[in-house]
Write a protein that holds these residues in place. Structure first.
Motif, PDB file in Angstrom:
ATOM      1  N   ARG A 508       0.826  -1.202   0.000  1.00  0.00           N
ATOM      2  CA  ARG A 508       0.000   0.000   0.000  1.00  0.00           C
ATOM      3  C   ARG A 508       0.866   1.260   0.000  1.00  0.00           C
ATOM      4  N   GLN A 509       1.928   1.266   0.808  1.00  0.00           N
ATOM      5  CA  GLN A 509       2.828   2.409   0.840  1.00  0.00           C
ATOM      6  C   GLN A 509       3.530   2.590  -0.497  1.00  0.00           C
ATOM      7  N   TYR A 510       3.955   1.461  -1.094  1.00  0.00           N
ATOM      8  CA  TYR A 510       4.637   1.560  -2.383  1.00  0.00           C
ATOM      9  C   TYR A 510       3.713   2.145  -3.454  1.00  0.00           C
ATOM     10  N   ILE A 511       2.467   1.675  -3.499  1.00  0.00           N
ATOM     11  CA  ILE A 511       1.524   2.175  -4.505  1.00  0.00           C
ATOM     12  C   ILE A 511       1.317   3.672  -4.353  1.00  0.00           C
ATOM     13  N   ARG A 512       1.239   4.131  -3.124  1.00  0.00           N
ATOM     14  CA  ARG A 512       1.099   5.565  -2.893  1.00  0.00           C
ATOM     15  C   ARG A 512       2.311   6.327  -3.419  1.00  0.00           C
ATOM     16  N   LYS A 513       3.499   5.822  -3.114  1.00  0.00           N
ATOM     17  CA  LYS A 513       4.712   6.482  -3.602  1.00  0.00           C
ATOM     18  C   LYS A 513       4.750   6.488  -5.123  1.00  0.00           C
ATOM     19  N   GLN A 514       4.394   5.388  -5.725  1.00  0.00           N
ATOM     20  CA  GLN A 514       4.467   5.302  -7.183  1.00  0.00           C
ATOM     21  C   GLN A 514       3.486   6.252  -7.855  1.00  0.00           C
ATOM     22  N   ARG A 515       2.308   6.392  -7.294  1.00  0.00           N
ATOM     23  CA  ARG A 515       1.330   7.338  -7.834  1.00  0.00           C
ATOM     24  C   ARG A 515       1.791   8.778  -7.651  1.00  0.00           C
ATOM     25  N   ARG A 516       2.440   9.042  -6.539  1.00  0.00           N
ATOM     26  CA  ARG A 516       2.950  10.397  -6.304  1.00  0.00           C
ATOM     27  C   ARG A 516       4.081  10.744  -7.262  1.00  0.00           C
ATOM     28  N   VAL A 517       4.893   9.741  -7.609  1.00  0.00           N
ATOM     29  CA  VAL A 517       5.938   9.969  -8.602  1.00  0.00           C
ATOM     30  C   VAL A 517       5.312  10.452  -9.909  1.00  0.00           C
TER      31      VAL A 517
END
Length: 556
Positions: A508-517
């Protein structure tokens, strides 16, 4: 003519001896009467008036120190500690420190007011209404002293009603008007923190990627409305007004070209400029001035020094601020070295550097981290975009040459040792570097000999979460962007534990980071012509923030 002179001498010598003696006797009395009428009826105040005169002239004496010419600002970083000179649009927004007068506008927080000094900042309207009398001193009897130390008014009532001479309104300079407007800008940015965001059909910054999205938006809008850059026209290509556009140093040429043809921010009138651009390219100096393999920086230093000497002789602006409102750009590794050739450029000027290494003198308070972008074809066409998080089977990826102290450590621990972490010196034939990045969740970005790496922006372009492995590196636009929300920072000592660190980040944290990128990617994109909020505008905005944090004084 000769006879005339003789006649005049004969008249003075023979006919007017008694008249001359009488005249000589009356002169002191006439002078005394004149002084009484001008200085006032009390001759015993003359000594104090003379002292005031000395004080007034000393207040207006020019100083060679930066503090007498420039007021610097300070702001706390994310930890709450004060950092001089940077307005980073975090949760606490605007600050000023007037070193010359020991007055401070301290950091803004929820429980502090905007201005902590005894005298609040003057509004633009107040500055416009200032008169000469506001800047004049008074003696012990209340008499206003003008520039010559004499009184404009006689205040002793025993001699009748005061005789008031008409006061001349003080003419406000263009620089003072400009600084007055910037006071309003700083206040507006502060107020925007808790206000409503302005609707924008193009883009509205939102989300945890920004330290304070509302403050950033207001600052950006104010920049678009007001910011003016003067580009010195002196100098000839290829070293000046030129730069590489298809290499790892391409951002030098890209920015120089973009600002020179820009009609919104560039001004031909230096009196209206907030900042002054020094249009030399360090990469072109290395190519055309430096003697290959000589390791002699002398010619490059001389070129930069001669250029500053030239513009400081032809224009008053460098000397007025000692370079504090001037900026240079350099993506070449020798950018900092070039700035050392002029002490005030290194100490005071805004240095926009890819080599943003705090251990080598990079000062985030006044310097700007320049994103290093390897424009192999001159554009970003074909390099931007990537699949969603669920279609990235590789945990982490790196491929690159071995140079600098960090990459050998990374290769020693991870080269060809783990299927999840693909670390290579060289990719196998037929394997696309960018395609592997698009298949990876995390892209490792270790520093080489210099702290910056083009992999940071390449990862952002391909939707790969960048993993910053470096010491002393200040990421680009970090006064606006919260890098921890869309990247991972790993210290050099933690390289052996790299896989555990990445695996500890939940899906979940990774998906958030990837979307923010993907959301902040617009701030790193290169466009011809530039588009709002792209890399060109973000670089300008970083310079704008530094300019907001100083106040340039008139060089009297």
């Amino acid at each position: 003519m000769g006879g005339g002179r003789r006649n005049y001498g004969a008249w003075l010598g023979s006919n007017s001896c008694s008249s001359v003696n009488l005249l000589l006797l009356m002169l002191p009395l006439m002078a005394l009467a004149g002084l009484v009428s001008v200085w006032g009826p009390n001759p015993f105040n003359w000594n104090s008036v003379a002292n005031k005169r000395v004080s007034w002239s000393s207040l207006n004496a020019s100083s060679s120190s930066l503090n007498s010419r420039v007021t610097t600002l300070e702001i706390p970083d994310s930890s709450g500690k004060q950092r001089e000179g940077v307005l980073d649009l975090r949760s606490r927004v605007v600050v000023a420190v007037d070193d010359a007068h020991s007055k401070k506008e301290k950091a803004i927080s929820d429980d502090t007011s905007f201005n902590h000094s005894s005298t609040p900042p003057l509004s633009v309207q107040a500055i416009h209404s200032l008169q000469l009398s506001d800047f004049l001193e008074k003696n012990e009897t209340g008499e206003i002293l003008n520039f010559s130390g004499r009184t404009n008014t006689i205040m002793n009532e025993s001699y009748g009603p005061p005789i008031v001479k008409q006061r001349r309104e003080r003419k406000i300079s263009i620089l003072e008007r400009m600084e007055g407007k910037l006071i309003h800008v700083r206040a507006a940015i502060r107020e925007a923190r808790n206000g409503n965001q302005t609707q924008d059909s193009d883009y509205v910054p939102v989300g945890p990627m920004y330290w304070n999205a509302k403050a950033f938006q207001r600052s950006y809008i104010e920049m678009e409305k007001q910011f003016k850059v003067f580009v010195y026209e002196e100098g000839e290509p290829p070293v000046f007004h030129n730069g590489p556009c298809k290499s790892i140093y391409a951002m030098e040429g890209n920015f120089i070209h973009a600002i020179e043809i820009n009609k919104q921010f560039r001004t031909k009138d230096p009196g209206k400029a907030h900042v002054f651009f020094l249009p030399f390219s360090v990469a072109m100096m290395v190519q055309f001035v430096y003697q290959r393999d000589s390791r002699d920086f002398g010619p490059i230093r001389k070129t930069a020094r001669d250029y500053v000497n030239l513009i400081s002789t032809r224009y008053p602006y460098w000397n007025r601020s000692l370079g504090a409102d001037h900026f240079m750009v350099a993506c070449h590794d020798w950018g900092p070295e070039t700035s050392f050739s002029v002490p005030y450029m290194y100490k005071n000027s805004i240095r926009v550097l890819c080599n943003a290494n705090t251990s080598e003198g990079f000062n985030p308070a006044k310097d700007v981290s320049f994103p290093e972008i390897n424009l192999q074809t001159g554009t970003i066409n074909g390099f931007v975009g990537g699949p969603s998080a669920s279609r990235r089977p590789i945990l982490a990826f790196f491929a690159g040459g071995v140079h600098g102290p960090i990459r050998p450590i990374l290769l020693e621990h991870w080269e060809d040792k783990d299927e999840d972490i693909k670390v290579h010196k060289y990719l196998p034939k037929g394997v696309s570097y960018y395609e592997v990045m698009r298949k990876s969740r995390y892209c490792l970005c270790p520093s080489g000999y210099e702290v910056a790496s083009p992999r940071v922006v390449e990862a952002i372009y391909t939707g790969c979460v960048p993993v910053l492995i470096s010491d002393h590196y200040v990421p680009p636009f970090s006064d606006v962007l919260n890098w921890k929300s869309f990247s991972v920072e790993v210290s050099v000592k933690d390289i052996p534990n790299l896989k555990n660190i990445l695996m500890s980040i939940s899906s979940r944290q990774y998906i958030r980071k990837q979307r923010r990128v993907a959301q902040i990617r617009r701030h790193f994109e290169v466009h011809y012509p530039p588009k709002r909020f792209d890399v060109f505008h973000m670089i300008l905005h970083s310079v704008w923030l530094r300019r907001l944090n100083i106040k340039v004084h008139e060089d009297h």
